[in-house]
Design an enzyme around this catalytic site. Structure first.
Site, PDB file in Angstrom:
ATOM      1  N   TYR A 178      57.585  19.636  46.843  1.00 54.60           N
ATOM      2  CA  TYR A 178      56.279  20.259  46.165  1.00 54.60           C
ATOM      3  C   TYR A 178      55.307  19.609  46.045  1.00 54.60           C
ATOM      4  CZ  TYR A 178      53.642  23.541  43.338  1.00 54.60           C
ATOM      5  OH  TYR A 178      52.588  24.313  42.847  1.00 54.60           O
ATOM      6  N   SER A 211      39.055  29.052  50.755  1.00 52.94           N
ATOM      7  CA  SER A 211      38.487  27.801  50.068  1.00 52.94           C
ATOM      8  C   SER A 211      38.326  26.946  51.362  1.00 52.94           C
ATOM      9  CB  SER A 211      39.361  27.222  49.015  1.00 52.94           C
ATOM     10  OG  SER A 211      39.083  26.055  48.799  1.00 52.94           O
ATOM     11  N   ASN A 248      40.645  38.230  45.077  1.00 47.04           N
ATOM     12  CA  ASN A 248      40.041  37.205  44.431  1.00 47.04           C
ATOM     13  C   ASN A 248      40.832  36.206  43.700  1.00 47.04           C
ATOM     14  OD1 ASN A 248      37.548  35.662  43.253  1.00 47.04           O
ATOM     15  ND2 ASN A 248      38.484  36.554  41.405  1.00 47.04           N
ATOM     16  N   GLY A 298      34.287  33.700  35.673  1.00 46.75           N
ATOM     17  CA  GLY A 298      34.794  33.459  36.897  1.00 46.75           C
ATOM     18  C   GLY A 298      34.091  34.425  38.008  1.00 46.75           C
ATOM     19  N   ILE A 299      34.199  33.851  39.229  1.00 49.13           N
ATOM     20  CA  ILE A 299      33.567  34.705  40.113  1.00 49.13           C
ATOM     21  C   ILE A 299      33.895  35.967  40.588  1.00 49.13           C
ATOM     22  CG2 ILE A 299      32.677  32.584  41.416  1.00 49.13           C
ATOM     23  CD1 ILE A 299      34.923  32.914  43.573  1.00 49.13           C
ATOM     24  N   GLY A 300      35.151  36.367  40.015  1.00 49.58           N
ATOM     25  CA  GLY A 300      35.719  37.638  40.249  1.00 49.58           C
ATOM     26  C   GLY A 300      34.998  38.433  39.418  1.00 49.58           C
ATOM     27  N   ASP A 347      50.459  41.351  37.565  1.00 48.78           N
ATOM     28  CA  ASP A 347      50.626  40.181  37.900  1.00 48.78           C
ATOM     29  C   ASP A 347      50.825  39.800  39.059  1.00 48.78           C
ATOM     30  OD1 ASP A 347      51.658  37.585  37.774  1.00 48.78           O
ATOM     31  OD2 ASP A 347      53.373  38.063  36.184  1.00 48.78           O
ATOM     32  N   LEU A 348      50.108  39.062  39.828  1.00 50.88           N
ATOM     33  CA  LEU A 348      50.396  39.037  41.354  1.00 50.88           C
ATOM     34  C   LEU A 348      51.542  38.207  41.849  1.00 50.88           C
ATOM     35  CD1 LEU A 348      46.538  38.955  42.202  1.00 50.88           C
ATOM     36  CD2 LEU A 348      48.240  40.775  43.016  1.00 50.88           C
ATOM     37  N   THR A 381      51.383  34.089  43.994  1.00 50.03           N
ATOM     38  CA  THR A 381      50.066  34.780  43.506  1.00 50.03           C
ATOM     39  C   THR A 381      48.965  34.912  44.478  1.00 50.03           C
ATOM     40  OG1 THR A 381      50.702  33.806  41.335  1.00 50.03           O
ATOM     41  CG2 THR A 381      48.520  34.388  41.671  1.00 50.03           C
TER      42      THR A 381
END
Length: 323
Positions: free
Chosen positions: A189, A167, A113, A38-40, A86-87, A134
């Site tokens: 949703y 993004s 991120n 991942g980019i993080g 856990d965000l 999140t």
């Protein structure tokens, strides 16, 4: 002062980190969402080669340990602090922030991120839709709770930074759905829309944070680009990107589109975290490692939307975010 490099689509995170190694030296950086591929992770890896301390986070202990081990295998001298958070859970965010606030070091850069992407509708333990929780509310609370730690890094020549990985997806739709944020409704949703809305929220939060801190914290948002990361391990994401032609029938990137490698994809994040040329551009949005405010949709740069989002989010977390 030496001439600073010009960056582009093809610039890698490592090239940026090397260019600003003097800026990283002695600094302490926290990066959320640091799983392998991942980019993080790439952001943390290249910064750890120069920084005093890099805090990496994840909600899965096994994956977080793998990230730590991988970075240290490449760079045995890297000072890595793994943090479980856990965000999507405000309680987890509070616990993680308390752990970091108990450390003796100040925090120079916070990189928000981590993100949930295209998930089915589900309410969190706090009654929030998962993507909004999140991608926006959790990071907002985390940033609020770590603000004193960031302010402690201030010197006459250094202003702490907060980076939000947004993004280009924010340009689709109408921006933040304030009703969905405050009162999520499964009947209305759309997992596509919710993701894009949270990316708008990231941009608006960077703008408003820079404004409200009155020069005490510089916040930035960015578009990392189209990158084949670990998010494509999920079938729903593969199906969506095949449907819009970004992936071929075999699940591999369609080269008719401008895909970045993971090192290229992390470059804009590292630029936002380190480039001194951004010192006088708080609230800026970056694309391909350069300021690109002109690429932000009006709904995601509107000061009224930024203020409204901030006020609603304060009510959700149950406390003011002031300086």
């Amino acid at each position: 002062m030496p001439t600073l490099p010009t960056f582009s689509f093809a610039t890698t995170a490592e090239e940026v980190a090397n260019a600003f190694s003097a800026e990283i030296k002695g600094k302490n950086v926290l990066v959320t969402g640091t799983s392998i591929n991942g980019i993080g992770f790439e952001t943390a890896r290249v910064i750890a080669r120069h920084a005093n301390l890099v805090i990496i986070t994840g909600h899965n202990e096994e994956r977080l340990k793998l990230s730590e081990t991988t970075i240290k295998k490449e760079n045995p001298h890297a000072n890595i602090y793994p943090l479980i958070v856990d965000l999507s859970s405000l309680a987890s965010v509070r616990k993680a922030a308390a752990e970091i606030n108990a450390l003796p070091e100040p925090l120079h850069v916070l990189i928000n991120n981590a993100a949930a992407m295209f998930v089915d509708f589900k309410l969190t333990e706090d009654g929030l839709e998962t993507q909004y929780a999140t991608n926006h509310v959790g990071p907002f609370l985390f940033t609020k709770l770590l603000a004193p730690k960031l302010l402690a890094a201030t010197t006459p020549t250094y202003t702490p930074r907060v980076v939000f990985v947004a993004s280009v997806g924010h340009t689709y739709g109408n921006g933040v759905d304030f009703d969905a944020l405050a009162s999520p409704d499964p009947a209305k949703y759309s997992r596509h829309s919710a993701y894009r809305e949270t990316k708008s929220a990231n941009i608006l939060t960077a703008i408003e944070l820079s404004k409200r801190s009155k020069g005490k914290i510089n916040a930035y948002s960015l578009n990392p680009g189209l990158i084949f990361t670990n998010v494509f391990e999920k079938e729903v994401v593969i199906n969506i990107f095949q449907g819009n032609g970004f992936l071929g029938p075999d699940g591999e990137p369609n080269t008719e589109h401008a895909w970045k490698t993971i090192p290229q994809g992390a470059a804009t994040t590292v630029t936002a975290a380190l480039d001194p040329r951004l010192n006088d551009k708080p609230g800026a949005y970056l694309d391909d490692c350069t300021v690109a405010n002109d690429k932000v949709s009006p709904h995601s740069s509107d000061p009224a939307n930024a203020e409204r989002l901030w006020n609603i989010t304060e009510k959700i977390i149950g406390e003011p975010f002031t300086f």
